[in-house]
Design an enzyme around this catalytic site. Sequence first.
Site, PDB file in Angstrom:
ATOM      1  N   ASP A 156       0.486  -7.153  -4.043  1.00 11.93           N
ATOM      2  CA  ASP A 156      -0.773  -6.550  -3.483  1.00 11.93           C
ATOM      3  C   ASP A 156      -1.913  -6.594  -4.674  1.00 11.93           C
ATOM      4  O   ASP A 156      -1.734  -6.960  -5.834  1.00 11.93           O
ATOM      5  CB  ASP A 156      -0.726  -4.916  -3.066  1.00 11.93           C
ATOM      6  CG  ASP A 156       0.195  -4.335  -4.267  1.00 11.93           C
ATOM      7  OD1 ASP A 156       0.116  -4.668  -5.334  1.00 11.93           O
ATOM      8  OD2 ASP A 156       0.496  -3.159  -3.938  1.00 11.93           O
ATOM      9  N   ASN A 197       5.084   8.580  -1.941  1.00 18.89           N
ATOM     10  CA  ASN A 197       5.170   8.644  -0.259  1.00 18.89           C
ATOM     11  C   ASN A 197       5.850   7.644   0.150  1.00 18.89           C
ATOM     12  O   ASN A 197       5.896   7.615   1.538  1.00 18.89           O
ATOM     13  CB  ASN A 197       3.392   8.785   0.092  1.00 18.89           C
ATOM     14  CG  ASN A 197       2.767   7.523  -0.007  1.00 18.89           C
ATOM     15  OD1 ASN A 197       3.546   6.497  -0.721  1.00 18.89           O
ATOM     16  ND2 ASN A 197       1.790   7.428   0.332  1.00 18.89           N
ATOM     17  N   HIS A 222       5.683   4.303  -0.375  1.00 18.65           N
ATOM     18  CA  HIS A 222       5.014   3.070   0.111  1.00 18.65           C
ATOM     19  C   HIS A 222       5.665   1.992  -0.761  1.00 18.65           C
ATOM     20  O   HIS A 222       6.054   2.180  -1.948  1.00 18.65           O
ATOM     21  CB  HIS A 222       3.570   2.966   0.031  1.00 18.65           C
ATOM     22  CG  HIS A 222       2.879   3.264  -1.395  1.00 18.65           C
ATOM     23  ND1 HIS A 222       1.748   4.197  -1.616  1.00 18.65           N
ATOM     24  CD2 HIS A 222       3.205   2.532  -2.629  1.00 18.65           C
ATOM     25  CE1 HIS A 222       1.568   3.848  -3.134  1.00 18.65           C
ATOM     26  NE2 HIS A 222       2.452   2.845  -3.610  1.00 18.65           N
ATOM     27  N   GLU A 271       1.467   1.621   3.210  1.00 19.41           N
ATOM     28  CA  GLU A 271       1.456   3.253   3.241  1.00 19.41           C
ATOM     29  C   GLU A 271       2.409   3.515   4.521  1.00 19.41           C
ATOM     30  O   GLU A 271       2.440   2.698   5.262  1.00 19.41           O
ATOM     31  CB  GLU A 271       0.013   3.528   3.324  1.00 19.41           C
ATOM     32  CG  GLU A 271      -1.026   3.488   2.034  1.00 19.41           C
ATOM     33  CD  GLU A 271      -0.515   4.045   0.908  1.00 19.41           C
ATOM     34  OE1 GLU A 271       0.407   4.421   0.815  1.00 19.41           O
ATOM     35  OE2 GLU A 271      -1.624   4.407   0.054  1.00 19.41           O
TER      36      GLU A 271
END
Length: 264
Positions: free
Chosen positions: A67, A136, A138, A143
Site C-alpha cells: 500500500d 482494528n 486491517h 479497513e
Amino acid sequence: MQIVILDDAAQVAAYGANIFAKQLLKKPASVLGLATGSTPVALYQELIAKNKAGEISFSQATTFNLDEYLGLTGEHPQSYRYFMNEQLFNHVDIDKQNTHVPPGDAVNPLVACTEYEQKITAAGGVDIQLLGIGRNGHIGFNEPSSGLTSRTRVKTLTKATIEDNARFFAEGEYQPHLSITMGIGTILEAKKVVLLATGASKADAVHAMVEGPLMAKCPASALQLHKDAVIIIDKAAASKLEDLEFYQHIEAENQKLQAHLATL
Ligand SMILES: N[C@@H]1[C@@H](O)[C@H](O)[C@@H](COP(=O)(O)O)O[C@@H]1O
C-alpha cells in the site's frame, strides 16, 4: 493457519526473516510482497544482515508493496516508498527497478490500481506476502468493511488508523486520509502469507483474526481462507487467544515433523 507464538518481538522478526531467507534461497527470482509499519522493521534488519553476510541475495528478486498513501510522492519522508528505501532497499543488493510500491502521486489513481494488479500478474504473482495487522484488524490498508475478494483500489482510512499512524507525521503536517492498497483478494492470491504481530495492542485483532468469524469487520480474518498462512506473534499479541495451549502444542508437533522430514 500456522500459529507460531514466540517470547518477544526479536524472536518474531528472526523467525519471519528465516522464512523469507529460505524463500530466496529456494527461488532467487522470488516475487516478494512487502509491508510497512513498525512491526516489519526488525525483520528487514535481519534480512539486511543476512544479505551483508552473503547468506541471501535480492539481486534477482522483485517486490510489490501492499500500500501507499494517496497524495504523497515517493520523496515524501512519510511515504511508504521512502520508508522501503530507507528500511530495506538502500541496504541490500536489490535492483530498485524491480521494486514496486503503489504510486501515491498517480494522476489517475484508478488506472494506477489496475496497472498495479497487471504488474503483479505479469511478474507471475506474489510468492510470499509479508503482513502486519492494524489494531482494528486491517491488513494493508484494507479497513473494516473491505470486500473479502477486493482488488487493488483506493481506500479511505478509518479515524483509528489515521490516529495510529499520526505518530509518524509532524504536528500540523498534512496526513493523507486516502490510500492505494492491494485488495484482500489480491493478498489471498499470494502463494504464502506471513503475518507478524507484536505487543498487547494487537491482541484483540489477533484474536478476531484467528478465532473470530470470517467477517469484513476484521479484514485479517480472511486469512482463514488461505491455505498457507503463517501467523507469527509474541506472547503479548497472543494473550487474548482462547486456545493458546493448543496452538503451542500443534507448533511443537509441527517442529518435530519438520525435523523428521529433514532426515529423509
Ligand atoms: N498500512 C499499514 C499496515 O500494513 C500495517 O500492518 C499497520 C500496522 O502497523 P504497525 O506495525 O506500525 O503497528 O500500519 C499501517 O496501517
